[in-house]
Design a protein around this motif. Structure first.
Motif, PDB file in Angstrom:
ATOM      1  N   ARG A  78       0.771  -1.128  -0.037  1.00 28.79           N
ATOM      2  CA  ARG A  78       0.005  -0.083  -0.013  1.00 28.79           C
ATOM      3  C   ARG A  78       0.883   1.187  -0.023  1.00 28.79           C
ATOM      4  O   ARG A  78       0.657   2.306   0.651  1.00 28.79           O
ATOM      5  N   VAL A  79       1.938   1.149  -0.799  1.00 29.64           N
ATOM      6  CA  VAL A  79       2.676   2.362  -0.830  1.00 29.64           C
ATOM      7  C   VAL A  79       2.214   2.961  -2.211  1.00 29.64           C
ATOM      8  O   VAL A  79       2.063   2.613  -3.106  1.00 29.64           O
ATOM      9  N   PHE A  80       2.057   4.521  -2.197  1.00 26.91           N
ATOM     10  CA  PHE A  80       1.549   5.294  -3.068  1.00 26.91           C
ATOM     11  C   PHE A  80       2.701   6.393  -3.617  1.00 26.91           C
ATOM     12  O   PHE A  80       3.187   7.135  -2.721  1.00 26.91           O
ATOM     13  N   ILE A  81       2.980   6.631  -4.956  1.00 29.68           N
ATOM     14  CA  ILE A  81       3.981   7.447  -5.446  1.00 29.68           C
ATOM     15  C   ILE A  81       3.087   8.181  -6.176  1.00 29.68           C
ATOM     16  O   ILE A  81       2.627   7.944  -7.166  1.00 29.68           O
ATOM     17  N   ASP A  82       2.739   9.330  -5.635  1.00 32.40           N
ATOM     18  CA  ASP A  82       1.757  10.356  -6.468  1.00 32.40           C
ATOM     19  C   ASP A  82       2.286  11.108  -7.412  1.00 32.40           C
ATOM     20  O   ASP A  82       3.449  11.801  -7.119  1.00 32.40           O
ATOM     21  N   HIS A  83       2.085  11.000  -8.671  1.00 32.88           N
ATOM     22  CA  HIS A  83       2.600  11.809  -9.820  1.00 32.88           C
ATOM     23  C   HIS A  83       3.936  11.127 -10.115  1.00 32.88           C
ATOM     24  O   HIS A  83       3.890  10.461 -11.111  1.00 32.88           O
ATOM     25  N   GLY A  84       4.888  11.087  -9.210  1.00 32.87           N
ATOM     26  CA  GLY A  84       6.109  10.347  -9.107  1.00 32.87           C
ATOM     27  C   GLY A  84       7.444  10.742 -10.165  1.00 32.87           C
ATOM     28  O   GLY A  84       8.554  10.548 -10.020  1.00 32.87           O
ATOM     29  N   MET A  85       7.100  11.838 -11.116  1.00 29.71           N
ATOM     30  CA  MET A  85       8.115  12.291 -11.990  1.00 29.71           C
ATOM     31  C   MET A  85       9.407  12.662 -11.090  1.00 29.71           C
ATOM     32  O   MET A  85       9.131  13.660 -10.292  1.00 29.71           O
ATOM     33  N   GLY A  86      10.553  12.202 -11.305  1.00 25.03           N
ATOM     34  CA  GLY A  86      11.473  12.616 -10.637  1.00 25.03           C
ATOM     35  C   GLY A  86      12.031  11.944  -9.508  1.00 25.03           C
ATOM     36  O   GLY A  86      12.989  11.997  -8.589  1.00 25.03           O
ATOM     37  N   VAL A  87      11.140  10.728  -9.009  1.00 25.91           N
ATOM     38  CA  VAL A  87      11.592  10.243  -7.575  1.00 25.91           C
ATOM     39  C   VAL A  87      12.494   9.152  -7.964  1.00 25.91           C
ATOM     40  O   VAL A  87      12.563   8.486  -8.919  1.00 25.91           O
ATOM     41  N   VAL A  88      13.528   9.310  -6.845  1.00 24.59           N
ATOM     42  CA  VAL A  88      14.695   8.286  -6.792  1.00 24.59           C
ATOM     43  C   VAL A  88      14.724   7.573  -5.585  1.00 24.59           C
ATOM     44  O   VAL A  88      14.750   8.400  -4.409  1.00 24.59           O
ATOM     45  N   ILE A  89      14.895   6.316  -5.704  1.00 25.56           N
ATOM     46  CA  ILE A  89      14.850   5.533  -4.346  1.00 25.56           C
ATOM     47  C   ILE A  89      16.133   4.455  -4.592  1.00 25.56           C
ATOM     48  O   ILE A  89      16.070   3.890  -5.511  1.00 25.56           O
ATOM     49  N   GLY A  90      16.799   4.703  -3.620  1.00 23.17           N
ATOM     50  CA  GLY A  90      18.244   3.999  -3.695  1.00 23.17           C
ATOM     51  C   GLY A  90      18.097   2.388  -3.393  1.00 23.17           C
ATOM     52  O   GLY A  90      17.376   1.911  -2.850  1.00 23.17           O
ATOM     53  N   GLU A  91      19.233   1.897  -3.645  1.00 26.35           N
ATOM     54  CA  GLU A  91      19.407   0.342  -3.510  1.00 26.35           C
ATOM     55  C   GLU A  91      18.969  -0.331  -2.236  1.00 26.35           C
ATOM     56  O   GLU A  91      18.424  -1.022  -2.008  1.00 26.35           O
ATOM     57  N   THR A  92      19.290   0.375  -1.037  1.00 24.20           N
ATOM     58  CA  THR A  92      19.415  -0.036   0.300  1.00 24.20           C
ATOM     59  C   THR A  92      18.089   0.749   1.068  1.00 24.20           C
ATOM     60  O   THR A  92      18.058   0.483   2.147  1.00 24.20           O
ATOM     61  N   ALA A  93      17.420   1.416   0.108  1.00 25.64           N
ATOM     62  CA  ALA A  93      16.318   2.014   0.880  1.00 25.64           C
ATOM     63  C   ALA A  93      15.019   1.193   1.091  1.00 25.64           C
ATOM     64  O   ALA A  93      14.960   0.027   0.612  1.00 25.64           O
TER      65      ALA A  93
END
Length: 245
Positions: A78-93
């Protein structure tokens, strides 16, 4: 299990986005949803230690959605990325259940060290547009991070964080409203207003001392009630900038 997770990813969008009108629209038109679905597949491949393919698929995911998620990142339900453009999520996040991320968010690392180097978001965390959460830190449950903030230290649960660097401006046991990310206090404006009040007070004291000395020098009687106040610093320009109540 996969279908249940897939369904929960759709449900959270319908709960939190009033613009969502149906399952087909979410499936076809929501890059945040699409990127997470693709990531769940690439993450499985990453766990199986399959070389190259997970990274290649995550790269294609970024090209298609504008959202970059390393296949090693752990994302809850139930994780929501709203619109989302430019979101960066790293390897160990790591992102806990029921989290909400807006466009331009970075869950990044600091330095070149190996091991855990990206942040962990506990459950029900809201990260505002353009915010940067950096390093191997933990953001507690039910925390709101204001738009444009830069968080580089651990944050306890039930907090509100704003500013550069991010500072906790509110902490309580009240559950966060994920759609109230714009209703955050302006900590810098409050500090400036407090400084203005302090300057007003000091200028009043200086003005009274100057007039007292003038009266003493001219052998006049001193009437404190007529010494007056200094000019108030809260002029129109400052009020318009700070938004005076």
């Amino acid at each position: 299990m996969v279908l249940k997770t897939f369904k929960s990813d759709i449900e959270i969008i319908r709960e939190r986005d009033p613009a969502a009108r149906g399952m087909i629209e979410i499936f076809l038109c929501y890059p945040g949803f699409q990127s997470i679905v693709i990531h769940r597949f690439t993450h499985k491949l990453w766990q199986l230690k399959i070389p190259l393919i997970p990274r290649l698929l995550s790269h294609l995911n970024r090209l298609a959605t504008g959202i970059e998620i390393h296949p090693g990142a752990k994302i809850g339900k139930r994780v929501f990325i709203d619109h989302g453009m430019g979101v960066v999520i790293g390897e160990t996040a790591e992102i806990g259940n029921n989290c909400l991320l807006y466009q331009g968010v970075t869950l990044g690392g600091t330095g070149k060290s190996h091991g855990k180097r990206h942040p962990t978001l506990m459950e029900n965390v809201v990260v505002g547009a353009g915010a940067k959460v950096l390093g191997s830190i933990t953001v507690g449950s039910n925390t709101r991070i204001g738009a444009g903030s830069v968080v580089v230290r651990n944050v306890e649960g039930n907090s509100t964080v704003v500013g550069v660097p991010g500072r906790v401006v509110h902490q309580s046991g009240v559950k966060v409203n994920p759609l109230a990310h714009s209703a955050l206090p302006d900590a810098e404006a409050n500090v400036i207003k407090n400084l203005m009040d302090r300057i007003d007070s000091l200028e009043n004291e200086i003005l009274k001392l100057q007039k007292t000395l003038q009266c003493i020098a001219s052998s006049e009687s001193i009437d404190i009630s007529k010494l007056g106040d200094s000019q108030n610093l809260k002029d129109k320009e400052i009020l318009e900038f700070l938004g005076d109540d």
